[in-house]
Design a protein around this motif. Structure first.
Motif, short mmCIF file in Angstrom:
data_model
loop_
_atom_site.label_atom_id
_atom_site.label_comp_id
_atom_site.label_asym_id
_atom_site.label_seq_id
_atom_site.Cartn_x
_atom_site.Cartn_y
_atom_site.Cartn_z
N LEU A 1 0.83 -1.20 0.00
CA LEU A 1 0.00 0.00 0.00
C LEU A 1 0.86 1.25 0.00
CD1 LEU A 1 -2.86 1.12 0.08
CD2 LEU A 1 -2.77 1.02 2.57
N ASP A 2 1.98 1.22 0.73
CA ASP A 2 2.90 2.36 0.72
C ASP A 2 3.48 2.58 -0.67
OD1 ASP A 2 2.45 2.74 3.39
OD2 ASP A 2 4.22 1.61 4.04
N ARG A 3 3.85 1.50 -1.34
CA ARG A 3 4.37 1.63 -2.71
C ARG A 3 3.29 2.13 -3.65
NH1 ARG A 3 6.76 -3.35 -1.32
NH2 ARG A 3 5.19 -4.48 -2.52
N ALA A 4 2.05 1.68 -3.42
CA ALA A 4 0.95 2.14 -4.28
C ALA A 4 0.71 3.64 -4.11
CB ALA A 4 -0.32 1.36 -3.94
N TRP A 5 0.83 4.14 -2.87
CA TRP A 5 0.68 5.58 -2.65
C TRP A 5 1.82 6.34 -3.33
CZ3 TRP A 5 -3.00 8.71 -1.63
CH2 TRP A 5 -4.10 8.31 -0.87
N ALA A 6 3.04 5.82 -3.25
CA ALA A 6 4.16 6.48 -3.93
C ALA A 6 3.93 6.53 -5.43
CB ALA A 6 5.46 5.74 -3.61
N HIS A 7 3.43 5.42 -6.00
CA HIS A 7 3.14 5.39 -7.43
C HIS A 7 2.04 6.39 -7.80
CE1 HIS A 7 0.80 3.80 -10.89
NE2 HIS A 7 1.99 3.59 -11.40
#
Length: 275
Positions: free
Chosen positions: A64-70
């Motif tokens: 989810l953190d990577r998805a927010w960064a993307h």
């Protein structure tokens, strides 16, 4: 009186929401060959939508953190391109307001889940993980909507359609898009004139049988007028030898800068996908 009428018509036309309203501006995106621009920004658009749904559960926190960064990287890239295109930010924000309202409703509804605990009746619950996942999807969607303005707003619509045809998009789809785009505004003008005529005759939109009957008759008249105008335009185009091809005076010319800009867009897409 004639001058005032022509001025009013000109102001009405200028106030329309054409997507290529600012195609006359000068920026690096306006000087980008439409064919290469569609290819480069199309790759960037695919990179926005390439990521799957954000993960949920304890093991999905890092995802989810990577998805927010993307998602934030996508939104930042779109805003940067809108700024480079010199399209007024106010114009862009007004046009994306309906999409923002829809996404806001989506963020509120998506986290609500229906569950049941044993024999107890089903009940609704609010999922915090689904709420953040909905936020990620909404930010990505907003970034994709914003990217439409640099993609289609930095060249005349007919030039963009010609570029799509040069990229081997079927001619039938090109003609459908051209006519749809053109006749949306014609239909809106016809609707505006009909509404003015109804109000001049004392019509008010109240929930009565007479008002509903009048509104139905007006809608039928609007459809009949649209069909009649379409037939006249079709006859006029055939009389002028229209054979399904649209010609413009604009000639495409590839330069080194076009290839460089497309390569930069592809590199940015690869960077965003790597997130």
């Amino acid at each position: 009186s004639s001058a005032r009428r022509s001025t009013s018509v000109g102001l009405r036309a200028h106030a329309r929401a054409e997507i290529d309203r600012y195609a006359h501006l000068d920026s690096s995106l306006h000087r980008w060959d439409p064919r290469w621009k569609i290819a480069g920004l199309g790759i960037l658009l695919v990179s926005f939508a390439a990521a799957g749904a954000p993960g949920t559960g304890p093991q999905g926190a890092a995802a989810l953190d990577r998805a927010w960064a993307h998602a934030l990287a996508c939104l930042g890239a779109s805003l940067a391109l809108v700024q480079v295109s010199r399209i007024p930010l106010g114009f862009t924000l007004r046009r994306i307001l309906p999409a923002c309202l829809f996404l806001g409703i989506f963020i509120l509804v998506y986290p609500i889940v229906l569950g049941a605990d044993g024999p107890s009746p089903a009940r609704f619950s609010f999922s915090r993980e689904r709420f953040f996942g909905a936020g990620v999807l909404a930010v990505r969607a907003l970034a994709m909507v914003l990217l439409v303005f640099p993609l289609f707003g930095t060249a005349r619509f007919d030039e963009t359609m010609k570029a799509l045809r040069a990229l081997r998009v079927p001619a039938g789809l090109i003609q459908l898009a051209l006519f749809s785009y053109r006749w949306i505004y014609v239909w809106a003008d016809e609707q505006r004139r009909l509404r003015t005529a109804l109000r001049a005759r004392g019509f008010r939109g109240r929930p009565f049988i007479h008002a509903l009957r009048t509104a139905g008759n007006g809608l039928g008249m609007l459809l009949v007028r649209s069909i009649e105008r379409t037939q006249k335009i079709q006859d006029a185009m055939r009389a002028r030898g229209q054979a399904g091809q649209f010609h413009t005076l604009y000639e495409f010319r590839t330069t080194g800068k076009d290839i460089l800009k497309t390569s930069a867009a592809a590199a940015a897409a690869a960077l965003i996908i790597s997130l």
